[in-house]
Design an enzyme around this catalytic site. Structure first.
Site, PDB file in Angstrom:
ATOM      1  CG  ASP A  37      -0.198  -0.006   2.540  1.00 46.41           C
ATOM      2  OD1 ASP A  37       1.037  -0.192   2.538  1.00 46.41           O
ATOM      3  OD2 ASP A  37      -0.858   0.156   3.587  1.00 46.41           O
TER       4      ASP A  37
ATOM      5  CG  ASP B   9      -3.553  -6.154   7.645  1.00 45.00           C
ATOM      6  OD1 ASP B   9      -4.461  -6.802   8.193  1.00 45.00           O
ATOM      7  OD2 ASP B   9      -2.638  -5.602   8.276  1.00 45.00           O
TER       8      ASP B   9
END
Length: 415
Positions: A270, A295
């Site tokens: 990310d 996640d």
């Protein structure tokens, strides 16, 4: 332009997706995709055995068709927290499953972080494995991240709920209750009694992941010998690589992995949890084991502000989510499509490698490649339509279009 066929309308109909390229057999090929009754078909059998023409031909405009994304670790999203008990659990699960479609996710493992026994016993029975469709992505089973983790690497997990394995499988059942709906379980392999339960849980069909751990390499290797096959969010909540003891990171190159076994590892791509250089190191070291995970926390898809993760208060500021009042990361707010795109740019890998890390590899991890993660003949027709920038333009589950970018035009021709 005619509206895409619903699952009921397409039942028994032969669909041909043409003017496209396909991700198949580890390469991108120019070919057609044939689908009937939710399965991908071998066109040779249609031509030579059935001698049939397609009932519906879908012009894909030269775009890429690839297997749908599979998210093996997602804590929630769109305001929903999988680690909170309420009266709307099933509705919340469906809300997330539906929301994931626009990001190319066709299957996922709802993840419950470290919690106390009463919550597990209320939540786990309700999160059943469910086939996907127009109402949302397939639920492959739960990912239980904790509570059998190391307190020194708890991350955002609540320390009061962290548990020990004092009585083998009895400790596991005492905490969780039934394991019927569980696909993945994360634990710390250095805990006393861990190897015995790893062996037993693996025998029950649960995929064991190593994480939130202070384990050295030898402890990790022993856990793999007992059946563990996954590392939870590599580099995060574990001891860092050291040249005298590489710890769990060393499993990527260990020569003590059982013959025929592959150690997979989750990566949060990310741009926050893992530096691009670390992504490149992991990928170039062990590309076939890399599994992209989001996640994601409940704040995914929500604006900057205060949200929750289990009993923790989470603050979203810009591109990250932290425990309120701290700098402790507590999951990602990135979508799977964003993770794939960032990974592709950061590692300079091929499109095939980026896409397979979010589809084929998690399917291999979970042992479901006969149905998911590929465009092989006989597999479920769960696929996505992407442009050259790997932006998801449409999502299909079982051959049914379940989401489409409003700007995309796919022309259907009916015979």
């Amino acid at each position: 332009m005619p509206k895409a066929l619903s699952e009921k309308q397409q039942c028994g109909k032969l669909l041909k997706f043409f003017n496209c390229s396909l991700l198949r057999d580890h390469k991108v090929v120019v070919d057609d995709l044939w689908v009937r009754n939710g399965k991908i078909l071998d066109p040779k059998k249609i031509f030579y055995d059935e001698q049939m023409l397609a009932d519906v031909r879908i012009d894909c405009g030269g775009l890429l068709l690839a297997p749908g994304f599979i998210d093996a670790q997602i804590n929630g999203g769109f305001g929903v927290d999988f680690s909170v008990n309420n009266d709307n659990l099933l509705a919340d699960l469906k809300h997330v499953a539906k929301g994931l479609l626009q990001h190319g996710v066709t299957s996922f493992c709802p993840t419950v972080v470290t919690s106390c026994p009463d919550l597990y016993r209320k939540v786990l029975p309700q999160f059943k494995k469910t086939e996907g469709g127009a109402d949302g992505a397939t639920v492959l089973g739960l990912h239980l991240e904790g509570p059998f983790i190391n307190k020194d690497k708890k991350g955002a997990h609540i320390v009061e709920c962290i548990a020990e394995i004092k009585n083998g499988m009895s400790s596991i059942i005492d905490i969780y209750g039934s394991l019927e709906n569980v696909a993945i379980l994360t634990l710390a392999p250095e805990l006393p009694g861990a190897n015995d339960v790893i062996r037993e849980l693996t025998g029950l069909g649960v995929t064991i992941s190593l994480g939130h751990s202070m384990a050295n390499l030898c402890e990790g290797e022993e856990a793999v010998r007992q059946g563990a096959r996954f590392i939870t969010h590599l580099f995060n909540a574990m001891l860092p690589f050291h040249h005298r003891d590489p710890h769990l990171v060393g499993l990527l190159t260990s020569n003590k992995i059982p013959a025929g076994a592959t150690v997979y590892y989750g990566m949060i791509s990310d741009g926050v949890h893992t530096h691009p250089a670390a992504l490149r190191i992991a990928h170039r070291t062990h590309p076939k084991g890399l599994v992209l995970v989001t996640d994601a926390v409940p704040a995914m898809g929500l604006p900057i502000g205060i949200h929750t993760l289990g009993a923790q208060v989470v603050e979203v500021t810009g591109d990250r989510a932290v425990i309120a009042g701290t700098n402790t990361l507590c999951g990602s707010i990135a979508t799977m499509n964003q993770c794939v795109q960032f990974f592709y740019r950061a590692t300079e890998c091929s499109k095939v490698e980026a896409l397979e890390s979010a589809s084929l590899h998690p399917a291999q991890l979970l042992g479901i490649t006969e149905k998911k993660g590929t465009l092989d003949y006989g597999a479920d027709a769960d696929f996505i339509v992407l442009d050259d920038d790997l932006t998801v333009k449409a999502t299909y589950i079982g051959g049914e279009q379940v989401w489409k970018n409003p700007d995309l035009v796919l022309c259907e021709r009916h015979n």
